[in-house]
Design a protein around this motif. Sequence first.
Motif, PDB file in Angstrom:
ATOM      1  N   ALA A  30       0.718  -1.127  -0.207  1.00  0.00           N
ATOM      2  CA  ALA A  30       0.043  -0.046  -0.149  1.00  0.00           C
ATOM      3  C   ALA A  30       0.547   1.499   0.424  1.00  0.00           C
ATOM      4  N   LEU A  31       1.993   1.165   0.772  1.00  0.00           N
ATOM      5  CA  LEU A  31       2.944   2.513   0.562  1.00  0.00           C
ATOM      6  C   LEU A  31       4.290   2.457  -0.305  1.00  0.00           C
ATOM      7  N   TYR A  32       4.084   0.826  -1.009  1.00  0.00           N
ATOM      8  CA  TYR A  32       5.459   0.865  -2.037  1.00  0.00           C
ATOM      9  C   TYR A  32       5.699   2.439  -2.507  1.00  0.00           C
ATOM     10  N   ASN A  33       7.375   2.430  -2.660  1.00  0.00           N
ATOM     11  CA  ASN A  33       8.680   3.346  -2.983  1.00  0.00           C
ATOM     12  C   ASN A  33       7.582   4.522  -2.392  1.00  0.00           C
ATOM     13  N   LEU A  34       7.662   4.829  -1.293  1.00  0.00           N
ATOM     14  CA  LEU A  34       7.106   6.685  -0.571  1.00  0.00           C
ATOM     15  C   LEU A  34       8.025   6.645   0.114  1.00  0.00           C
ATOM     16  N   GLU A  35       8.645   7.062  -0.016  1.00  0.00           N
ATOM     17  CA  GLU A  35       9.464   7.869   1.117  1.00  0.00           C
ATOM     18  C   GLU A  35       9.355   8.695   2.010  1.00  0.00           C
ATOM     19  N   VAL A  36       9.930   9.114   3.504  1.00  0.00           N
ATOM     20  CA  VAL A  36       9.629   9.012   4.273  1.00  0.00           C
ATOM     21  C   VAL A  36      10.850  10.306   4.489  1.00  0.00           C
ATOM     22  N   LEU A  37       9.702  11.552   4.496  1.00  0.00           N
ATOM     23  CA  LEU A  37      10.876  12.801   4.855  1.00  0.00           C
ATOM     24  C   LEU A  37      11.650  12.828   5.952  1.00  0.00           C
ATOM     25  N   GLY A  38      13.022  12.792   6.217  1.00  0.00           N
ATOM     26  CA  GLY A  38      13.646  13.325   7.244  1.00  0.00           C
ATOM     27  C   GLY A  38      14.056  11.712   7.791  1.00  0.00           C
ATOM     28  N   THR A  39      13.624  10.844   7.119  1.00  0.00           N
ATOM     29  CA  THR A  39      14.548   9.240   6.803  1.00  0.00           C
ATOM     30  C   THR A  39      15.116   8.915   5.578  1.00  0.00           C
ATOM     31  N   PRO A  40      16.311   8.058   6.317  1.00  0.00           N
ATOM     32  CA  PRO A  40      16.537   7.059   5.154  1.00  0.00           C
ATOM     33  C   PRO A  40      16.138   6.382   4.887  1.00  0.00           C
ATOM     34  N   GLY A  41      15.082   5.854   4.078  1.00  0.00           N
ATOM     35  CA  GLY A  41      14.078   4.963   4.303  1.00  0.00           C
ATOM     36  C   GLY A  41      12.784   4.907   3.528  1.00  0.00           C
TER      37      GLY A  41
END
Length: 149
Positions: A30-41
């Motif tokens: 559901a969250l495939y390839n979504l980057e989370v700002l402020g984290t290297p992941g």
Amino acid sequence: MKYLRAEGFLLALLLFTTGCVNVQKTSNGALYNLEVLGTPGKAQEVITVSNYGYYLFNCLPIFCGNTIDGHLGNTVWFQNHVTLERTQGVMIREIKDQKPWLTNLQPHSYETCFFSVIPYIGNSLGIVWYKQIDLSAVLVKPYNKEARP
């Protein structure tokens, strides 16, 4: 009139015997390839844990969801399990095998002495209270296990 009493009794019995702890997770991908700002992941999933219960005079527990490991989904009587600490414990047990990073933790608490179940009355006059705790978080899978945000 007999049927109305029987339905009311069955509804009360159902309310008092069902568990009040709920764990919801997003489906895989559901969250495939979504980057989370402020984290290297990348975002892995979102988890939400909820627990609710009923109290006399907003302080004496009647019943609520059992947060003890191995007993989720059961009801506990005359004990206060509707706390942020116990809800956090359920979340930690649910995600500990994944060893993710957590971000966007969102706690929410709610309490009221009003019932939408009782038509035309709705108010318990401060005698019976409903309390609920919700906690949600985004689980992040790091690109590099040694990297730290």
